[in-house]
Design a protein around this motif. Structure first.
Motif, PDB file in Angstrom:
ATOM      1  N   CYS A 161      35.389  35.597  17.098  1.00 54.56           N
ATOM      2  CA  CYS A 161      36.839  35.629  16.847  1.00 54.56           C
ATOM      3  C   CYS A 161      37.410  34.255  16.477  1.00 54.56           C
ATOM      4  N   ALA A 185      38.485  31.963  18.613  1.00 52.81           N
ATOM      5  CA  ALA A 185      39.464  31.472  19.589  1.00 52.81           C
ATOM      6  C   ALA A 185      39.062  30.106  20.142  1.00 52.81           C
ATOM      7  N   CYS A 186      37.774  29.877  20.322  1.00 51.32           N
ATOM      8  CA  CYS A 186      37.303  28.580  20.822  1.00 51.32           C
ATOM      9  C   CYS A 186      37.633  27.474  19.822  1.00 51.32           C
ATOM     10  N   VAL A 198      40.125  27.468  17.580  1.00 57.20           N
ATOM     11  CA  VAL A 198      41.576  27.260  17.558  1.00 57.20           C
ATOM     12  C   VAL A 198      42.004  26.434  18.765  1.00 57.20           C
ATOM     13  N   THR A 199      41.477  26.768  19.931  1.00 54.62           N
ATOM     14  CA  THR A 199      41.810  26.034  21.151  1.00 54.62           C
ATOM     15  C   THR A 199      41.382  24.579  21.033  1.00 54.62           C
ATOM     16  N   CYS A 257      37.521  24.858  25.313  1.00 58.63           N
ATOM     17  CA  CYS A 257      37.032  26.010  24.550  1.00 58.63           C
ATOM     18  C   CYS A 257      36.442  27.102  25.429  1.00 58.63           C
TER      19      CYS A 257
END
Length: 150
Positions: free
Chosen positions: A15, A17-18, A20-21, A149
């Motif tokens: 996805c 998300a890691c 983006v974070t 992350c």
């Protein structure tokens, strides 16, 4: 014994998300907003690739301006010292270092037409006029206090 972040490909859904974070956390600290994590995807599996903080650290040994240093927490890149030669990315056995460019086109009202590279061009081979390149790699969020992350 060195610490590093390991991604479990069986649980990673790709996805991002890691990434983006990571990107957002470093941007808030006035560092390059580029993610320090690479995401590798195939049809069957996806996994995050991060720096393994190697004991022998070939990236540290090859840097011509000593922009890469080992701290108590991790191996870090000094963004102000890095000259963007990409040697560290070439010698990294895990492909965990990648270039991050910042375009100077349009700064102070000056407009430079910034060339673009063909889609298949590797980031290690790509270059553009007026773009300052710096190496980015996972620093275990050593400047942030804790790893974000995970």
């Amino acid at each position: 014994m060195n610490r590093f972040v390991v991604s479990d490909p069986a649980r990673c859904i790709g996805c991002g998300a890691c990434r983006v974070t990571c990107s957002e956390a470093h941007r808030k600290r006035a560092l390059r907003p580029a993610s320090r994590i690479s995401l590798v995807k195939t049809r069957e599996v996806s996994a995050a690739v991060t720096c393994h903080q190697c004991e022998g650290a070939p990236c540290l040994a090859v840097c011509p301006v000593d922009a890469i240093k080992r701290t108590e927490e991790a191996i870090v890149v000094n963004e102000q010292t890095c000259i963007g030669c990409k040697l560290c990315a070439v010698v990294c056995p895990f492909g965990a270092i990648h270039p991050s460019g910042t375009s100077t086109a349009g700064v102070a009202g000056i407009s430079y037409p910034t060339p673009t590279q063909p889609r298949g061009t590797s980031p290690l081979l790509a270059w553009s006029i007026g773009v300052y390149t710096c190496a980015v790699k996972c620093d275990l969020c050593s400047t942030l206090g804790s790893v974000r992350c995970v």
